[in-house]
Design an enzyme around this catalytic site. Structure first.
Site, PDB file in Angstrom:
ATOM      1  N   HIS A 140      -4.864 -44.944 -18.250  1.00  0.00           N
ATOM      2  CA  HIS A 140      -5.775 -44.729 -17.112  1.00  0.00           C
ATOM      3  C   HIS A 140      -5.066 -44.852 -15.763  1.00  0.00           C
ATOM      4  O   HIS A 140      -5.649 -44.508 -14.731  1.00  0.00           O
ATOM      5  CB  HIS A 140      -6.936 -45.732 -17.144  1.00  0.00           C
ATOM      6  CG  HIS A 140      -7.834 -45.582 -18.328  1.00  0.00           C
ATOM      7  ND1 HIS A 140      -8.518 -44.418 -18.594  1.00  0.00           N
ATOM      8  CD2 HIS A 140      -8.146 -46.435 -19.345  1.00  0.00           C
ATOM      9  CE1 HIS A 140      -9.226 -44.567 -19.717  1.00  0.00           C
ATOM     10  NE2 HIS A 140      -9.007 -45.780 -20.190  1.00  0.00           N
TER      11      HIS A 140
ATOM     12  N   ASP B 265      -6.423 -41.886 -27.870  1.00  0.00           N
ATOM     13  CA  ASP B 265      -7.326 -42.992 -27.529  1.00  0.00           C
ATOM     14  C   ASP B 265      -8.756 -42.453 -27.366  1.00  0.00           C
ATOM     15  O   ASP B 265      -8.957 -41.302 -26.979  1.00  0.00           O
ATOM     16  CB  ASP B 265      -6.859 -43.655 -26.226  1.00  0.00           C
ATOM     17  CG  ASP B 265      -7.630 -44.927 -25.886  1.00  0.00           C
ATOM     18  OD1 ASP B 265      -7.153 -46.012 -26.242  1.00  0.00           O
ATOM     19  OD2 ASP B 265      -8.721 -44.827 -25.256  1.00  0.00           O
TER      20      ASP B 265
ATOM     21  N   HIS C 245     -10.851 -43.096 -25.099  1.00  0.00           N
ATOM     22  CA  HIS C 245     -11.142 -42.781 -23.694  1.00  0.00           C
ATOM     23  C   HIS C 245     -10.188 -41.715 -23.166  1.00  0.00           C
ATOM     24  O   HIS C 245      -9.030 -41.661 -23.574  1.00  0.00           O
ATOM     25  CB  HIS C 245     -11.014 -44.038 -22.825  1.00  0.00           C
ATOM     26  CG  HIS C 245     -11.882 -45.177 -23.259  1.00  0.00           C
ATOM     27  ND1 HIS C 245     -11.456 -46.149 -24.147  1.00  0.00           N
ATOM     28  CD2 HIS C 245     -13.163 -45.483 -22.955  1.00  0.00           C
ATOM     29  CE1 HIS C 245     -12.441 -47.021 -24.352  1.00  0.00           C
ATOM     30  NE2 HIS C 245     -13.490 -46.639 -23.653  1.00  0.00           N
TER      31      HIS C 245
ATOM     32  N   ASP D 269      -9.351 -47.247 -30.669  1.00  0.00           N
ATOM     33  CA  ASP D 269     -10.760 -47.551 -30.359  1.00  0.00           C
ATOM     34  C   ASP D 269     -11.704 -46.445 -30.829  1.00  0.00           C
ATOM     35  O   ASP D 269     -12.907 -46.504 -30.559  1.00  0.00           O
ATOM     36  CB  ASP D 269     -10.953 -47.857 -28.860  1.00  0.00           C
ATOM     37  CG  ASP D 269     -10.109 -47.009 -27.936  1.00  0.00           C
ATOM     38  OD1 ASP D 269      -9.477 -46.059 -28.411  1.00  0.00           O
ATOM     39  OD2 ASP D 269     -10.104 -47.297 -26.723  1.00  0.00           O
TER      40      ASP D 269
HETATM   41  C1  FKS Z   1     -16.095 -51.827 -16.461  1.00  0.00           C
HETATM   42  C2  FKS Z   1     -15.469 -51.607 -17.789  1.00  0.00           C
HETATM   43  C3  FKS Z   1     -15.515 -50.169 -18.225  1.00  0.00           C
HETATM   44  C4  FKS Z   1     -13.449 -49.791 -19.382  1.00  0.00           C
HETATM   45  C5  FKS Z   1     -12.889 -49.163 -20.616  1.00  0.00           C
HETATM   46  C6  FKS Z   1     -11.386 -49.116 -20.560  1.00  0.00           C
HETATM   47  C7  FKS Z   1     -10.763 -48.540 -21.807  1.00  0.00           C
HETATM   48  C8  FKS Z   1      -9.259 -48.757 -21.839  1.00  0.00           C
HETATM   49  C9  FKS Z   1      -8.511 -47.959 -22.886  1.00  0.00           C
HETATM   50  C10 FKS Z   1      -7.017 -48.294 -22.809  1.00  0.00           C
HETATM   51  F1  FKS Z   1      -6.328 -47.604 -23.702  1.00  0.00           F
HETATM   52  F2  FKS Z   1      -6.533 -48.009 -21.623  1.00  0.00           F
HETATM   53  F3  FKS Z   1      -6.808 -49.565 -23.060  1.00  0.00           F
HETATM   54  N1  FKS Z   1     -14.851 -49.976 -19.479  1.00  0.00           N
HETATM   55  N2  FKS Z   1     -16.192 -53.228 -16.176  1.00  0.00           N
HETATM   56  O1  FKS Z   1      -8.957 -48.259 -24.173  1.00  0.00           O
HETATM   57  O2  FKS Z   1      -8.684 -46.575 -22.721  1.00  0.00           O
HETATM   58 ZN    ZN Z   2      -9.570 -46.526 -24.903  1.00  0.00          ZN
END
Ligand code: FKS
Ligand code: ZN
Length: 343
Positions: free
Chosen positions: A160, A196, A198, A285
Site C-alpha cells: 500500500h 494479496d 487488498h 488474507d
Molecule cells: C482502518 C483499517 C483499514 C486496512 C487494511 C490493510 C490491509 C493490509 C494488507 C497488507 F498486505 F498490506 F498487509 N483496513 N483503520 O493486507 O493489504
Molecule cells: Zn491485504
C-alpha cells in the site's frame, strides 16, 4: 528456497487501530512473521538467513526523501512535543488543498505523507521498516545472482506504500524496491504479481507510468473493500506505462474457481510481457477464515497457487504482504512456496 528474515521486524508493533468506532488490537502483529518462520523451519523449506544492510539511496530510488526522513524521525519529533505513545496521522489533503507544499508542522507532515490512520509510527518502527526493506532487497539480489526463487519474509508489509505515502500497515514498498533492484542488477523487464486480498495501490501508483515493470493485481473489488479509491478494472497505466497495469477485482465471497481463473488471466499477461523475473506480493488474507477479508480460499488452494506461478518458469522473489488468520498464516504462506517448489 532460501528465506531472508530479520528478527528486527518485532521492533514495529502497532498499539492498535480504529475499527469503526472502536480502538482494537492491531491485526498486523509480530506473531505473524514468527509463525511463518516457524512453518518455514517445520517443512524444511531451506536455509534462513539475515538481510544485508542497504544504503538509503536504495530506498530513494522508489520513495520521496521526505517520506523516508519522516519515517526515521516522526516518533522522535512526536516525543519532543511531549506526546506519549505512537505517532498517528489525523489530517489529510482533500481536493483543493495544497499538494505542492510539504507542511512544516509534524501532524501536517504525517498527513501529507500518508493516506490512512491505521499505520502508526513507534519509537522503534524505523528499525523494523528498514529491516523489512533490506530483506526484500537482499532477496532480489540473490535472484539477480542466479537463485531460482527466494522468500523475502518481510514485515511490516509494503504494497500500500506509494512513492510518497504510507498507509494500510505499510511504510516502504518492499515489492517495488525488490523490482527496482532486479532492474538495476540487469533485468530488462520485471513483473509484479500481487495476490494479496487488498489492492496494492502503492505498487500500482509507483509504476503507473513505466513500461519496464508490469503490475498485475488480483484483489477484492474496491467498490466493496479497502483501499476503496484505486484498483478498478479501468486502470491500464498512463503514458509510456499504458498497457502495463492490470487490475482483476473480484467480489466478496470469491471462491477458488473464480480466483484461479483470475490468476490464470494474470499469468497470461505476465507471460506475454516476457519478464526476466517476477516479484510476487504474497498476501494470504484471501483465506476463508481471515478476520478482515471476504474471500474463501482454503489451505490446498495456496499450494495450487504456487504451482501455477511456477508454470511461468521465471526466477521469483516472494515478498510477504498480508494475512491475519494468524494461527494458519504459516501453513498458507508456506503452501504457496512448497507448491512453487514441487511443481
Ligand atoms: C482502518 C483499517 C483499514 C486496512 C487494511 C490493510 C490491509 C493490509 C494488507 C497488507 F498486505 F498490506 F498487509 N483496513 N483503520 O493486507 O493489504
Ligand atoms: Zn491485504
Amino acid at each position: 528456497m532460501i528465506t531472508v528474515f530479520s528478527a528486527d521486524h518485532a521492533l514495529h508493533q502497532s498499539p492498535g487501530e480504529l475499527l469503526y468506532s472502536e480502538f482494537v488490537p492491531a491485526f498486523e502483529k509480530p506473531e505473524r512473521a514468527e509463525l511463518i518462520l516457524a512453518r518455514v523451519r517445520e517443512v524444511g523449506l531451506g536455509e534462513v538467513r539475515g538481510p544485508e544492510s542497504f544504503p538509503l539511496e536504495a530506498l530513494t530510488k522508489i520513495h520521496a526523501p521526505g517520506l523516508v526522513s519522516l519515517l526515521m524521525t516522526a516518533h522522535e519529533e512526536w516525543s519532543a512535543m511531549g506526546r506519549t505513545g505512537a505517532a498517528y496521522p489525523y489530517t489529510w489533503a482533500a481536493r483543493g488543498m495544497r499538494a505542492d507544499r510539504v507542511p512544516k508542522n509534524l501532524d501536517g507532515r504525517l498527513g501529507f505523507y500518508s493516506f490512512d490512520c491505521g499505520t502508526p509510527i513507534t519509537a522503534t518502527s524505523w528499525q523494523a521498516i528498514k529491516a523489512s526493506a533490506d530483506v526484500a532487497l537482499t532477496a532480489a539480489g540473490l535472484v539477480s545472482g542466479g537463485a531460482k526463487s527466494v522468500f523475502a519474509l518481510c514485515r511490516p508489509p509494503g504494497h500500500h506504500a506509494g512513492a510518497d505515502h504510507f498507509g494500510g500497515y505499510c511504510f516502504l514498498n518492499n515489492a517495488a524496491l525488490a523490482a527496482q533492484k532486479l532492474l538495476d542488477d540487469g533485468a530488462a523487464r520485471v513483473a509484479i504479481l500481487d495476490v494479496d486480498y487488498h489492492h496494492g495501490n502503492g505498487t500500482q501508483a509507483i509504476f503507473y507510468r513505466r513500461n519496464d515493470v508490469l503490475v498485475v493485481n488480483i484483489h477484492a473489488d474496491p467498490d466493496q473493500e479497502y483501499p476503496y479509491m484505486l484498483g478498478f478494472a479501468d486502470e491500464p497505466g498512463q503514458g509510456a506505462g499504458e498497457g502495463f497495469n492490470v487490475n482483476l477485482p473480484l467480489p466478496w465471497g470469491t471462491e477458488w474457481p473464480a480466483w484461479r481463473a483470475a490468476l490464470a488471466a494474470g499469468i497470461q499477461r505476465v507471460t506475454a510481457f516476457a519478464p526476466d523475473a517476477v516479484v510476487v506480493s504474497l498476501g494470504v488474507d484471501t483465506f476463508k477464515n481471515d478476520p478482515i477479508s471476504h474471500f474463501l480460499l482454503e489451505h490446498e488452494h495456496f499450494t495450487l497457487m504456487g504451482g501455477m506461478i511456477a508454470e511461468l518458469m521465471k526466477p521469483a522473489v516472494f515478498v510477504m504482504e498480508g494475512g491475519y488468520a494468524v494461527a494458519e498464516i504459516g501453513v498458507n504462506a508456506v503452501n504457496v512456496l512448497t507448491g512453487f517448489n514441487d511443481s
